[in-house]
Design a protein around this motif. Sequence first.
Motif, PDB file in Angstrom:
ATOM      1  N   LYS A  45       0.880  -1.115   0.023  1.00  0.00           N
ATOM      2  CA  LYS A  45      -0.146   0.202  -0.079  1.00  0.00           C
ATOM      3  C   LYS A  45       0.742   1.265   0.066  1.00  0.00           C
ATOM      4  CE  LYS A  45      -2.562  -2.394   3.167  1.00  0.00           C
ATOM      5  NZ  LYS A  45      -2.570  -2.306   4.598  1.00  0.00           N
ATOM      6  N   LEU A  46       2.088   1.097   0.369  1.00  0.00           N
ATOM      7  CA  LEU A  46       2.905   2.457   0.360  1.00  0.00           C
ATOM      8  C   LEU A  46       2.907   3.074  -1.069  1.00  0.00           C
ATOM      9  CD1 LEU A  46       5.080   3.979   2.179  1.00  0.00           C
ATOM     10  CD2 LEU A  46       6.821   2.553   1.009  1.00  0.00           C
ATOM     11  N   LYS A  47       2.743   4.566  -0.993  1.00  0.00           N
ATOM     12  CA  LYS A  47       2.708   5.375  -2.090  1.00  0.00           C
ATOM     13  C   LYS A  47       4.207   5.601  -2.351  1.00  0.00           C
ATOM     14  CE  LYS A  47       0.220   8.345  -4.040  1.00  0.00           C
ATOM     15  NZ  LYS A  47      -0.552   9.619  -3.991  1.00  0.00           N
ATOM     16  N   THR A  48       4.829   5.079  -3.281  1.00  0.00           N
ATOM     17  CA  THR A  48       6.177   5.627  -3.643  1.00  0.00           C
ATOM     18  C   THR A  48       6.357   6.729  -4.637  1.00  0.00           C
ATOM     19  OG1 THR A  48       6.650   3.939  -5.231  1.00  0.00           O
ATOM     20  CG2 THR A  48       7.107   3.458  -2.676  1.00  0.00           C
ATOM     21  N   ARG A  49       5.145   7.058  -5.335  1.00  0.00           N
ATOM     22  CA  ARG A  49       5.242   8.133  -6.279  1.00  0.00           C
ATOM     23  C   ARG A  49       3.925   9.189  -5.937  1.00  0.00           C
ATOM     24  NH1 ARG A  49       9.192   5.604  -7.026  1.00  0.00           N
ATOM     25  NH2 ARG A  49      10.525   5.648  -8.965  1.00  0.00           N
ATOM     26  N   PRO A  50       4.120  10.184  -5.976  1.00  0.00           N
ATOM     27  CA  PRO A  50       5.315  11.132  -5.961  1.00  0.00           C
ATOM     28  C   PRO A  50       6.071  11.035  -4.579  1.00  0.00           C
ATOM     29  CG  PRO A  50       3.174  12.531  -5.441  1.00  0.00           C
ATOM     30  CD  PRO A  50       2.813  11.057  -5.737  1.00  0.00           C
ATOM     31  N   TRP A  51       7.308  11.251  -4.932  1.00  0.00           N
ATOM     32  CA  TRP A  51       8.124  11.026  -3.562  1.00  0.00           C
ATOM     33  C   TRP A  51       9.442  12.139  -3.674  1.00  0.00           C
ATOM     34  CZ3 TRP A  51       7.997   7.072   0.176  1.00  0.00           C
ATOM     35  CH2 TRP A  51       8.867   6.931   1.194  1.00  0.00           C
ATOM     36  N   THR A  52       9.649  12.863  -2.463  1.00  0.00           N
ATOM     37  CA  THR A  52      10.717  13.805  -2.621  1.00  0.00           C
ATOM     38  C   THR A  52      11.815  13.321  -1.516  1.00  0.00           C
ATOM     39  OG1 THR A  52       9.668  15.318  -1.132  1.00  0.00           O
ATOM     40  CG2 THR A  52       9.318  15.522  -3.547  1.00  0.00           C
ATOM     41  N   VAL A  53      12.853  13.599  -1.885  1.00  0.00           N
ATOM     42  CA  VAL A  53      13.955  13.592  -0.949  1.00  0.00           C
ATOM     43  C   VAL A  53      14.769  14.922  -0.575  1.00  0.00           C
ATOM     44  CG1 VAL A  53      16.254  12.435  -0.638  1.00  0.00           C
ATOM     45  CG2 VAL A  53      14.636  11.280  -1.954  1.00  0.00           C
ATOM     46  N   GLN A  54      14.740  15.097   0.535  1.00  0.00           N
ATOM     47  CA  GLN A  54      15.263  16.616   1.069  1.00  0.00           C
ATOM     48  C   GLN A  54      16.742  16.228   1.411  1.00  0.00           C
ATOM     49  OE1 GLN A  54      14.639  18.814   4.975  1.00  0.00           O
ATOM     50  NE2 GLN A  54      12.836  19.258   3.897  1.00  0.00           N
ATOM     51  N   ILE A  55      17.344  17.065   0.875  1.00  0.00           N
ATOM     52  CA  ILE A  55      18.906  17.283   1.012  1.00  0.00           C
ATOM     53  C   ILE A  55      19.237  18.506   1.804  1.00  0.00           C
ATOM     54  CG2 ILE A  55      21.168  17.255   0.072  1.00  0.00           C
ATOM     55  CD1 ILE A  55      19.488  15.413  -2.310  1.00  0.00           C
ATOM     56  N   SER A  56      19.988  18.298   2.842  1.00  0.00           N
ATOM     57  CA  SER A  56      20.122  19.602   3.658  1.00  0.00           C
ATOM     58  C   SER A  56      21.360  19.302   4.522  1.00  0.00           C
ATOM     59  CB  SER A  56      18.964  19.733   4.572  1.00  0.00           C
ATOM     60  OG  SER A  56      18.925  18.631   5.435  1.00  0.00           O
ATOM     61  N   GLY A  57      21.556  20.433   5.524  1.00  0.00           N
ATOM     62  CA  GLY A  57      22.804  20.434   6.287  1.00  0.00           C
ATOM     63  C   GLY A  57      23.962  21.127   5.330  1.00  0.00           C
ATOM     64  N   LEU A  58      25.268  20.393   5.737  1.00  0.00           N
ATOM     65  CA  LEU A  58      26.286  20.859   5.269  1.00  0.00           C
ATOM     66  C   LEU A  58      26.598  20.594   3.654  1.00  0.00           C
ATOM     67  CD1 LEU A  58      28.293  20.165   8.658  1.00  0.00           C
ATOM     68  CD2 LEU A  58      27.260  22.348   7.909  1.00  0.00           C
ATOM     69  N   VAL A  59      25.770  21.219   2.975  1.00  0.00           N
ATOM     70  CA  VAL A  59      25.992  20.780   1.315  1.00  0.00           C
ATOM     71  C   VAL A  59      26.136  22.346   0.896  1.00  0.00           C
ATOM     72  CG1 VAL A  59      25.347  18.537   1.268  1.00  0.00           C
ATOM     73  CG2 VAL A  59      23.682  20.488   1.263  1.00  0.00           C
ATOM     74  N   LYS A  60      26.514  22.443  -0.200  1.00  0.00           N
ATOM     75  CA  LYS A  60      26.796  23.526  -1.096  1.00  0.00           C
ATOM     76  C   LYS A  60      25.363  23.525  -1.982  1.00  0.00           C
ATOM     77  CE  LYS A  60      31.584  24.053  -1.414  1.00  0.00           C
ATOM     78  NZ  LYS A  60      32.801  23.266  -2.201  1.00  0.00           N
ATOM     79  N   LYS A  61      24.531  22.573  -2.122  1.00  0.00           N
ATOM     80  CA  LYS A  61      23.504  22.705  -2.914  1.00  0.00           C
ATOM     81  C   LYS A  61      22.393  21.866  -2.295  1.00  0.00           C
ATOM     82  CE  LYS A  61      25.878  22.544  -7.225  1.00  0.00           C
ATOM     83  NZ  LYS A  61      26.511  21.808  -8.527  1.00  0.00           N
ATOM     84  N   PRO A  62      21.931  22.594  -1.193  1.00  0.00           N
ATOM     85  CA  PRO A  62      20.600  21.999  -0.486  1.00  0.00           C
ATOM     86  C   PRO A  62      19.221  21.998  -1.316  1.00  0.00           C
ATOM     87  CG  PRO A  62      21.169  23.976   0.174  1.00  0.00           C
ATOM     88  CD  PRO A  62      22.151  23.814  -0.693  1.00  0.00           C
ATOM     89  N   LEU A 193      23.983  16.382   5.844  1.00  0.00           N
ATOM     90  CA  LEU A 193      25.279  16.198   6.170  1.00  0.00           C
ATOM     91  C   LEU A 193      25.718  17.085   7.471  1.00  0.00           C
ATOM     92  CD1 LEU A 193      27.352  14.888   3.760  1.00  0.00           C
ATOM     93  CD2 LEU A 193      25.081  15.478   2.988  1.00  0.00           C
ATOM     94  N   LEU A 194      26.437  16.456   8.353  1.00  0.00           N
ATOM     95  CA  LEU A 194      26.647  16.969   9.277  1.00  0.00           C
ATOM     96  C   LEU A 194      28.067  16.880   9.888  1.00  0.00           C
ATOM     97  CD1 LEU A 194      23.901  14.734  11.177  1.00  0.00           C
ATOM     98  CD2 LEU A 194      23.464  16.846  10.801  1.00  0.00           C
ATOM     99  N   ALA A 195      28.487  17.608  10.901  1.00  0.00           N
ATOM    100  CA  ALA A 195      29.867  17.762  11.425  1.00  0.00           C
ATOM    101  C   ALA A 195      30.003  16.764  12.411  1.00  0.00           C
ATOM    102  CB  ALA A 195      30.086  19.169  11.897  1.00  0.00           C
ATOM    103  N   GLU A 196      28.863  16.530  13.366  1.00  0.00           N
ATOM    104  CA  GLU A 196      29.056  15.476  14.380  1.00  0.00           C
ATOM    105  C   GLU A 196      28.455  14.030  14.239  1.00  0.00           C
ATOM    106  OE1 GLU A 196      30.990  16.520  17.040  1.00  0.00           O
ATOM    107  OE2 GLU A 196      31.008  18.118  16.188  1.00  0.00           O
ATOM    108  N   GLN A 197      29.071  13.051  14.679  1.00  0.00           N
ATOM    109  CA  GLN A 197      28.270  11.749  14.585  1.00  0.00           C
ATOM    110  C   GLN A 197      27.034  11.680  15.084  1.00  0.00           C
ATOM    111  OE1 GLN A 197      30.808   8.259  15.303  1.00  0.00           O
ATOM    112  NE2 GLN A 197      29.124   7.328  16.536  1.00  0.00           N
ATOM    113  N   PRO A 198      25.783  11.439  14.258  1.00  0.00           N
ATOM    114  CA  PRO A 198      24.516  11.342  14.950  1.00  0.00           C
ATOM    115  C   PRO A 198      24.398   9.947  15.488  1.00  0.00           C
ATOM    116  CG  PRO A 198      24.363  11.103  12.412  1.00  0.00           C
ATOM    117  CD  PRO A 198      26.086  11.126  12.869  1.00  0.00           C
TER     118      PRO A 198
END
Lengths: 264, 210
Positions: A45-62, A193-198
Amino acid sequence: SLPSRVYHGPYDTKEPMSKIADITGYNNYYEFGLDKSDPARNAGKLKTRPWTVQISGLVKKPQTVDIDTLQSWFPLEDRLYRMRCVEGWSLVIPWLGFPLAALLRRIEPTAGAKYIQFTSLADPAQMPGVRDPVLNWPYSEALRLDEAMNPLALMAVGLDGRILPNQNGAPLRLVVPWKYGFKNIKAITHIKLLAEQPKTTWSIAAPDEYGFYANVNPAVDHPRWSQATERRIGDLGRRPTLPFNGYGAQVAGLYKGMDLRRNF
Amino acid sequence: MPANAWAVPAVLVGALLPLVVLVSDYFTGQLGANPIQRAEQQTGVLALILILLSLATTPLRLLAARVNVRLLWPAKVRKTLGLTGALYAGVHLVIYGLDKGFNPLGLLTDAVKRPYITVGLTALLLLIPLVLTSRKDSVRRLGFERWTRLHRLSYVVAALGVLHFWWSVKKDHSGPLAALVVLLVLFGVRLLLQNRKKARTGTPNVASGD
């Protein structure tokens, strides 16, 4: 259309592939239930479309990117990998995906980024297991950045040349074959992307049993069971477990000088 | 035929049926991708369920007696439940041995190194004297008092069984928790009934004196 299956690249095992019925019917995916057969039963039953991935943290292209766009960025590769579960069983799985390193190069971690954290979907409406507080939802996992850059680390979107079945982590999952299966986080919605181990889900649930690294290691037992052997699903007997699940040549260097008994 | 005559055959059939199903499931490939592990888990759970059921018979009979219902069948099926529980525990050990490739040295190492194996194996060993003294004439030969004291070990077996179950699961403790609750309830009922009995027949005290 998808490329034809080729399983003799430099990272492919020569071992016979497991039965697809076992790969898609014997899963640990607690969001869909605790029994191995629950995910195959409940994940449809899981709807896998549409699906977005959020890229954040210590990146130049969040950015927040649609899964189809994300996977169109990279040529997809077939990889036949061993998968060793921390419970003492293993499978040989024909993944289809792209190297995590390729994604990292595209999103460009900043100089301070040392860890990459992944988060799964935790939607109680679609995932009956999430209503059960058996783990700290949403599931999250992480790698050290140099581990994530290793060419073995794969972001899988398919299995055996087809789109990834929901019970195997659709639409996007991590595959790090030298680590225990629980590191291979499924249904990824966030990458940070992180500076410390989560903290990671299983290391929160039982810190003395599941560590951050979770490298397959026959010399370091789980506190309650031995990790020296494993049952390849389909076999009656057991076989010896190999250090780093047999991928030592590719990854042992990442852990040079580390005490792997302490950093389990 | 009196109604109670059916109790033992019915319990025997009910207790052995899962074993028949398990064997048939094994040979027809119904045990999933990891049949050895499934069989190992199922026999372990069945052993514990049957042992807990055998422990439930006496409290059930005593509780019924308190509301003036005289039940005969619980006492009759107690032995059958205990023995079939022990049978499943034995099969559980054999499957565990098979799982580890019948390596006696490996089993010994496990028994020393892994607390959940130590506990499980101890429970199994404690079952042996209970099985050996389960014959009808054992009570007479040992004397009622000694036999009763010996068979209190069944509570130790059940407690170790629950602990073994608890430690053997990765995360989901709902099964072991259910077993623990049953065990605690059974303990509780016993204690309650014992205290009542003491209060009624024991040393005179303020409450019972007149």
